[in-house]
Design an enzyme around this catalytic site. Structure first.
Site, PDB file in Angstrom:
ATOM      1  N   CYS A  19      -7.219  -1.271   8.351  1.00 57.58           N
ATOM      2  CA  CYS A  19      -5.869  -1.503   8.116  1.00 57.58           C
ATOM      3  C   CYS A  19      -5.442   0.000   7.652  1.00 57.58           C
ATOM      4  CB  CYS A  19      -5.854  -2.376   6.742  1.00 57.58           C
ATOM      5  SG  CYS A  19      -6.053  -4.167   7.089  1.00 57.58           S
ATOM      6  N   ARG A  77     -17.312  -0.243   5.660  1.00 59.93           N
ATOM      7  CA  ARG A  77     -17.994  -0.915   4.806  1.00 59.93           C
ATOM      8  C   ARG A  77     -18.807  -1.979   5.869  1.00 59.93           C
ATOM      9  NH1 ARG A  77     -16.980  -5.923   2.910  1.00 59.93           N
ATOM     10  NH2 ARG A  77     -14.915  -5.840   3.817  1.00 59.93           N
ATOM     11  N   GLU A  97       0.796  -1.203  -0.130  1.00 61.27           N
ATOM     12  CA  GLU A  97       0.138  -0.285   0.092  1.00 61.27           C
ATOM     13  C   GLU A  97       0.833   1.227   0.084  1.00 61.27           C
ATOM     14  OE1 GLU A  97      -3.119  -0.394  -0.585  1.00 61.27           O
ATOM     15  OE2 GLU A  97      -3.543  -2.250   0.016  1.00 61.27           O
ATOM     16  N   HIS A 130      -1.280  -5.710   2.410  1.00 63.19           N
ATOM     17  CA  HIS A 130      -2.508  -6.405   2.337  1.00 63.19           C
ATOM     18  C   HIS A 130      -2.167  -7.850   1.818  1.00 63.19           C
ATOM     19  CE1 HIS A 130      -5.476  -3.222   3.050  1.00 63.19           C
ATOM     20  NE2 HIS A 130      -6.078  -4.097   4.012  1.00 63.19           N
TER      21      HIS A 130
HETATM   22  N1  PCA Z   1      -8.217  -6.215   7.212  1.00 60.76           N
HETATM   23  C1  PCA Z   1      -9.139  -5.059   7.188  1.00 60.76           C
HETATM   24  C2  PCA Z   1      -8.830  -4.686   8.692  1.00 60.76           C
HETATM   25  C3  PCA Z   1      -8.327  -6.186   9.347  1.00 60.76           C
HETATM   26  C4  PCA Z   1      -7.660  -6.657   8.267  1.00 60.76           C
HETATM   27  O1  PCA Z   1      -6.964  -7.969   8.444  1.00 60.76           O
HETATM   28  C5  PCA Z   1      -9.035  -3.895   6.263  1.00 60.76           C
HETATM   29  O2  PCA Z   1      -8.480  -4.177   5.108  1.00 60.76           O
HETATM   30  O3  PCA Z   1      -8.953  -2.951   6.634  1.00 60.76           O
END
Ligand code: PCA
Length: 203
Positions: free
Chosen positions: A142, A89, A79, A166
């Protein structure tokens, strides 16, 4: 003193596991980089900012690598940007669902990652693992932990570079799904995270 902080998240959104928690567990038990401290964060918007702030101020690591799950992704997504926005969401694990709210009142609109994101993507790909350079970490937990980490490092002048990756879902998370999406094996994700750490060390 720790030089590296690695965080994952607890499960959320109806899943029994979170690949980021599994990767952090695997790194802790097997091949944890020297000086690394690991933490699992709750999917709880009221608690995450304080927890990541305390970890960063206590440890002042060289690098803070944050991991989270992105169900439906086929690659590790590095990211580039964290934005000052909560627009959940789904509710978090405590039932909170902020919509169109800033994370830090009057904070900067966004922060760029302070880690070498393109070199990280290249290193993961060179290790034979799919990776993308992604523009934004979304507007859920996140993104929140990423924004707060970058904000703390900027405003408290910490030496810490911050990176968020991610991760796809694990195969077992899709095994009962009649229309399964893409998944990635835990070993592959761990190898990708090691490649990312190596890239941050050498750039
Ligand atoms: N993914 C979520 C929050 C916790 C996680 O593992 C996100 O993409 O925000």
């Amino acid at each position: 003193m720790a030089t590296l902080l690695i965080t994952g998240f607890e499960p959320f959104g109806g899943f029994a596991v979170n690949p980021s928690q599994e990767v952090v567990k695997r790194l802790s038990s097997n091949g944890k980089p020297a000086g690394a401290v690991t933490a699992i964060l709750p999917v709880d918007a009221a608690r995450v900012p304080g927890m990541i702030t305390d970890l960063l101020l206590d440890l002042q690591p060289d690098l803070c690598l944050m991991l989270g799950q992105a169900n439906g992704y086929a690659a590790l997504s590095v990211e580039r940007v964290a934005i000052n926005l909560c627009d959940f969401r789904i509710p978090d694990n405590a039932g909170m669902q902020p919509i169109d709210e800033p994370i830090v009142q009057d904070g900067p609109v966004a922060y760029f990652s302070t880690a070498p994101v393109r070199a990280v993507v290249d290193a993961i790909r060179t290790a034979g693992i799919p990776a993308n350079l992604s523009l934004s970490a979304g507007a859920y937990l996140c993104n929140m932990v990423y924004y707060v980490a970058l904000h703390v490092c900027a405003t408290r002048r910490l030496p810490t570079r911050c990176l968020f990756i991610h991760l796809p879902s694990l195969p077992a998370q899709s095994s009962a799904d009649p229309r399964p999406g893409p998944t990635m094996a835990l070993e592959t994700m761990c190898a990708g995270v090691h490649a990312a750490l190596d890239a941050c060390r050498s750039v």
